[in-house]
Every structure is written in C-alpha cells, then in structure tokens.
Scaffold this motif. Structure first.
Motif, short mmCIF file in Angstrom:
data_model
loop_
_atom_site.label_atom_id
_atom_site.label_comp_id
_atom_site.label_asym_id
_atom_site.label_seq_id
_atom_site.Cartn_x
_atom_site.Cartn_y
_atom_site.Cartn_z
N VAL A 36 0.84 -1.20 0.00
CA VAL A 36 0.00 0.00 0.00
C VAL A 36 0.87 1.25 0.00
N ALA A 37 0.50 2.19 -0.84
CA ALA A 37 1.27 3.44 -0.98
C ALA A 37 1.28 4.24 0.31
N GLU A 38 0.22 4.11 1.11
CA GLU A 38 0.16 4.86 2.37
C GLU A 38 1.38 4.56 3.24
N GLU A 39 1.82 3.29 3.26
CA GLU A 39 2.96 2.92 4.09
C GLU A 39 4.29 3.32 3.46
N ALA A 40 4.33 3.43 2.15
CA ALA A 40 5.57 3.82 1.47
C ALA A 40 5.78 5.32 1.45
N THR A 41 4.70 6.08 1.67
CA THR A 41 4.80 7.54 1.46
C THR A 41 4.41 8.39 2.65
N PHE A 42 3.83 7.80 3.72
CA PHE A 42 3.54 8.66 4.88
C PHE A 42 4.84 9.25 5.39
N ILE A 43 5.90 8.48 5.24
CA ILE A 43 7.26 8.96 5.40
C ILE A 43 7.97 8.53 4.12
N ARG A 44 8.80 9.37 3.56
CA ARG A 44 9.32 9.13 2.21
C ARG A 44 10.54 8.21 2.26
N HIS A 45 10.26 6.92 2.44
CA HIS A 45 11.31 5.93 2.69
C HIS A 45 12.34 5.88 1.56
N HIS A 46 13.57 5.57 1.96
CA HIS A 46 14.67 5.29 1.03
C HIS A 46 14.18 4.29 -0.02
N LYS A 47 14.53 4.53 -1.26
CA LYS A 47 14.08 3.64 -2.33
C LYS A 47 14.50 2.19 -2.08
N ALA A 48 15.70 1.99 -1.57
CA ALA A 48 16.16 0.62 -1.32
C ALA A 48 15.35 -0.06 -0.23
N LYS A 49 14.88 0.70 0.74
CA LYS A 49 14.05 0.14 1.80
C LYS A 49 12.71 -0.31 1.24
N ILE A 50 12.13 0.49 0.36
CA ILE A 50 10.86 0.11 -0.28
C ILE A 50 11.05 -1.15 -1.11
N VAL A 51 12.12 -1.21 -1.89
CA VAL A 51 12.38 -2.39 -2.72
C VAL A 51 12.58 -3.62 -1.84
N LEU A 52 13.35 -3.48 -0.79
CA LEU A 52 13.59 -4.60 0.11
C LEU A 52 12.28 -5.18 0.65
N ILE A 53 11.43 -4.32 1.17
CA ILE A 53 10.21 -4.81 1.80
C ILE A 53 9.25 -5.40 0.77
N LEU A 54 9.04 -4.71 -0.34
CA LEU A 54 8.08 -5.22 -1.33
C LEU A 54 8.57 -6.50 -1.98
N ALA A 66 3.56 -22.12 -2.10
CA ALA A 66 4.23 -23.42 -2.29
C ALA A 66 4.02 -24.34 -1.09
N ALA A 67 3.83 -23.75 0.08
CA ALA A 67 3.60 -24.55 1.29
C ALA A 67 2.14 -24.93 1.47
N GLY A 68 1.27 -24.46 0.56
CA GLY A 68 -0.13 -24.88 0.60
C GLY A 68 -1.11 -23.84 1.09
N TRP A 69 -0.66 -22.62 1.35
CA TRP A 69 -1.57 -21.58 1.81
C TRP A 69 -2.26 -20.92 0.62
N ASN A 70 -3.49 -20.48 0.86
CA ASN A 70 -4.23 -19.66 -0.10
C ASN A 70 -3.87 -18.21 0.17
N VAL A 71 -3.17 -17.58 -0.75
CA VAL A 71 -2.66 -16.22 -0.55
C VAL A 71 -3.37 -15.26 -1.50
N ASP A 72 -3.94 -14.23 -0.94
CA ASP A 72 -4.53 -13.13 -1.69
C ASP A 72 -3.53 -11.97 -1.62
N TYR A 73 -2.87 -11.68 -2.75
CA TYR A 73 -1.79 -10.70 -2.74
C TYR A 73 -2.21 -9.49 -3.57
N VAL A 74 -2.13 -8.31 -2.98
CA VAL A 74 -2.50 -7.06 -3.65
C VAL A 74 -1.23 -6.28 -3.95
N THR A 75 -0.94 -6.07 -5.21
CA THR A 75 0.26 -5.33 -5.60
C THR A 75 0.01 -3.83 -5.56
N LEU A 76 1.10 -3.10 -5.46
CA LEU A 76 1.01 -1.65 -5.37
C LEU A 76 0.32 -1.04 -6.58
#
Length: 519
Positions: A36-54, A66-76
């Motif tokens: 979510v952009a709200e977490e990346a921009t409420f404070i203007r994080h270092h680009k490398a930090k954003i890349v690392l987390i995402l 792969a371990a069998g979980w049903n994952v609902d993933y929402v991309t930025l």
C-alpha cells in the motif's frame, strides 16, 4: 464456521512460524498481503528500503503458496488498490466473507492503533495476537519496569541472559562477567579492512520491484545502484553463515570503529533481515554462542553481538511500547533547530558526516556508531528538533521501523526523553571521532584545533551543548567531570568556545520542507 479466517500478514512479519499462521489451518484460511502506498509515502522511505520490503513480501507470498496456503496478494500497482491497510482488509473481507480476521499485532504504535478500530468498522471479530518472535512480552517489560526509579539496559540484559541461558554457567555469566564492552572499543589501525558481506544480485522479482520504485518513488532519497540485500530466508541464511565464518571472530574488537569507504567492516549487516522476520534472532544468538563454545570466536565478540540482540533490541522495543505515544513528541532539551540540508545532500566539509551520509544514501545502511556518534551526536550538539531527526532515520535505513528507530533516536542519540532510556547524553567532541575512525586525517577541519574557522566543529559544539543545557544536565552524575572542566576554564576561553560554535551554527542551511514527510 461458514467463512474462512482472513490472516493479514504485514511486511515485517515474513516468518513461516508467525503466530497467526501457526494458530490457523490452511484449509480454512486466506492469507492477505498488501502493498500500500500509504505505508511507502507517509514517510518518504529510502528507495532501497521500499524495494527490500516489497520484494521480500512477494517472495514470501510465493513461499506460502508453495507450502499450501491460499494467498490473496494485492500489488502496489493494482488499479483497485485503495493504498491503505484498512481499505485492503475491507476489500478482502468483501471478497472472502471471513468469519474472523486474525493477525499478529503490528510492530508500530500507529498501525496497531488503527487495527484496534477494525472490528467495529468491519463488523467482524478481529483477533490481535501478540508477536511471539520477541523474547520479552510487553506485559513482562512493564512488570520489569514497575517500581524501578531508573531503567537500564544492562540489568534488563542480564534478565534476558538468564531467561535464554545464553553464555551462562548455571546462574552465573560465562567466565564471571556479564559484559565485555570494554574489550570491544578499539579504534581502527591504519589500513583496516574487512571481508565484504555477501550481497545478492536482484532476481526477476526484485528487478520488477526496482523498476516500480524507480518510476513511482523516483524523488525519494537514496540509490538503488548497489542493491543487494537478502530477500528470502534462504538468502538470509547464507548471509548468516558468511558472517559467522568471516566477520564474527573480529566483530567485537572493531565493532565501534569507523573507516572511510569501509561501509560494513566486521558488522553482521543482518538487522534488515531480522526486522523483516527472515531470521529468528534467538536462533542466531544460539549459533553465535556455539561458535564461541567451539573455540572459533572470542567470548568478547560473541557476548557483544548477543547483547545487541537480546539486550538492546529487546530493550528498545520494551521502551517503545512503554512510552508511546509520548515518546514521539519528547523534547526534554527543547531542541528547535531544523535538520541541516546536508543530511540529505551529503554536501559538507566535515569528512565524517559526508561519509556517513554517503553510505546511508548508497546502502540504506550505516553501522551503529556512525548513526549514534556521528550523525546522532551532531544533531544532539547542534540542537536539532528530535522529530526531524527521527523522521530522517526512519526514512533512510533499511532496518528502521518505528519501534526500533524512535527509542534509539529520541532516547539514545538525542536524550529527548530526559534520560529514561540512557543515563546520560551521548555527546562527544572531535577527539572521540578521531580515536575511533580515520575520518579526521582527510578532513578540511583540524581535529586538534579547538576553536576558530579551521577547528573541528565538534570541539566547540560540545562545550556549547553543555553550556546551553547546564540547567537541565549539570546534576547528571555522569557529566560531573565535563561540567567541572567547564567551570575551571577562564571566562575568555569559555567565550571563545561559545563564539566559535555560534559562528559555525550560522553556516548551517536547513533542509527544504517535504524531504521526509510530504509537505
């Protein structure tokens, strides 16, 4: 039960043993992960930090599938993304019709405060589970502080040693001493170098996130040219093994040393992976202890590292939860100066500060002494607003989450909490930096000169700091000697120090608005 359990997993909860997963069944659950952009921009994080987390989130989601979980993933860049945690949990609840939302408590007060409103807003039960990846619960830390006039990490650390059994001989510390800090403070000899830590070339997923960051967050601080952080638990394991084999044996002696251009020295450089959940910190400490018991590393190195994890890391988390939200506004020394511009640009004649900002920009990393005794010390001595400094540290470091960054900045570096976390301000003159680094030899300023335009600014700033804060600090027993020295100086010398400091302070340009938080 007619609907599934909806399990939101946040970007610093990337552990397969996460309590919300451990308490759920795959067949009855949907794991929700949200960029979510709200977490990346409420404070203007270092680009490398954003890349690392995402990127770490995307890799973790694939591992869960792969371990069998049903994952609902929402991309930025999903057009339907509301760009907030609550908005995405609400949309997921509409998609999956869960009976309950179950999640591990967020690590940050701001996010937890919001999560505690979700049940009423969603009209669903929301189970918030305490994060058991830490040794000390919030309740245990509150119990430890109860009735104590002073909180001191050293005594808390001893409790954690007893609790874990690390480096213990029954009820007593290994070899009779709790702390080997005195053996871990060597300044660097000429030519000191260290084996570089493992870096990991970006794979296709990470390259895609780098492209996203370069386009969407191109005006954020930092470079991505040297990006090489471990992104998965498997990569983090390789980084751990590399540290244990090649840098831990000499980590202790040189852990406080600073060498220009040696961005990592003997440090583990594992804190980003630990704070994301890719490394189990207790398991790591046990492996460090095993290296000592096998005779591969000195006790001082093993103890110094373990203290940082089970002592300092756990302690600052406890302080954070015990003192929030007041800690975020703390300003015991009434510091009012805006953050200087060079914290963003690196454009300063002070060699130590320039190098620390450079490695921060290039790597989203600087080690603890660079942060505390150069960048933090300068902000303390010049009276920079604690909130400005905390924002900067939160932006620029890959391992910086509010729970660990804010107590370190407000409490340790700036004494803004009035001494709750640390027993004295960590103020130092240029002599400390000269002793612990090779910065001064290449600096435009002369560290041996005390005042004047060519003198190291830290020298006069140190006395200026003590003088202007005398009413608040002169009763601190750990500052008795510096204040006695100040009192013995003749009036002309004191005036010269103050004038020299004020002349330098006049040269500081403030950072423009909007660098840390959107204007």
């Amino acid at each position: 039960m007619t609907g599934p359990v909806l399990i939101p997993v946040l970007g610093d909860q990337l552990s397969h043993a996460l309590a919300s997963l451990a308490q759920s069944r795959q067949a009855d659950s949907v794991v929700l992960m949200m960029e979510v952009a709200e977490e990346a921009t409420f404070i203007r994080h270092h680009k490398a930090k954003i890349v690392l987390i995402l990127s770490a989130m995307r890799h973790f989601a694939e591992e869960l599938r792969a371990a069998g979980w049903n994952v609902d993933y929402v991309t930025l860049d999903d057009p339907a993304n509301t760009q907030s945690f609550f908005g995405e949990v609400k949309r997921a609840a509409e998609r999956h019709r869960p009976d309950v939302v179950r999640m591990v408590e967020p690590s940050e007060w701001r996010v937890l405060n919001d999560c505690e409103t979700w049940s009423a807003r969603l009209k669903l039960p929301v189970e918030l589970i305490e994060d058991d990846r830490f040794l000390c619960t919030r309740a245990e830390f509150a119990h430890w502080t109860k009735g104590r006039r002073e909180w001191r990490m050293e005594f808390f650390y001893r409790e954690m040693r007893r609790k874990t059994g690390l480096l213990m001989e029954g009820e007593h510390p290994e070899c009779g001493k709790w702390n080997y800090d005195a053996e871990n403070r060597s300044g660097p000899p000429k030519g000191l170098t260290a084996p570089a830590p493992l870096r990991f070339p970006p794979d296709a997923t990470t390259l895609a996130v780098i492209g996203l960051a370069e386009s969407r967050f191109k005006d954020h601080f930092g470079s991505l040219d040297a990006f090489g952080w471990p992104i998965t638990a498997a990569e983090a394991e390789r980084a751990v093994a590399d540290f244990l084999a090649h840098r831990l044996p000499t980590f202790g002696q040189w852990q406080d040393a600073m060498v220009a251009g040696e961005d990592f020295l003997f440090h583990a450089v594992l804190s980003p992976a630990i704070n994301l959940g890719l490394i189990d910190p207790l398991d790591l400490c046990r492996r460090v202890e095993a290296e000592y018991r096998r005779g591969r590393v000195p006790l001082a190195a093993a103890e110094g590292f373990i203290r940082q994890i089970i002592g300092w890391r756990e302690y600052v988390r406890g302080v954070y939860w015990q003192t929030m939200p007041d800690l975020a506004a703390a300003n015991a020394l009434n510091a009012k100066r805006p953050l200087p511009a060079f914290y963003w640009t690196g454009e300063t004649d002070m060699a130590c500060l320039a190098d620390c900002v450079r490695t921060t920009r290039d790597n989203a990393y600087a080690h603890h002494i660079q942060r505390l005794m150069v960048l933090g010390n300068f902000a303390l001595l010049t009276g920079v607003r604690p909130q400005d400094v905390a924002d900067w540290f939160l932006v620029v470091y890959a391992d910086a989450f509010d729970w660990v960054e804010l107590p370190n900045v407000a409490g340790m570096a700036l004494y803004a909490d009035g001494g709750r976390l640390a027993s004295k301000p960590y103020a130092a003159s240029g002599a400390y930096i000269d002793r612990m680094s090779n910065y001064c030899g290449s600096c435009r300023y002369n560290v041996k000169h005390k005042t004047g335009p060519d003198a190291c600014p830290f020298n006069a700033l140190y006395w200026h700091f003590l003088a202007r804060n005398a009413d608040t600090l002169k009763g601190n027993r750990r500052l008795a000697n510096p204040y006695a020295t100040w009192k013995r100086m003749d009036a002309d010398k004191r005036s010269e120090y103050l004038r020299s400091a004020e002349d330098f302070l006049e040269t500081l340009e403030p950072a423009r608005p909007g660098w840390a938080r959107p204007a």
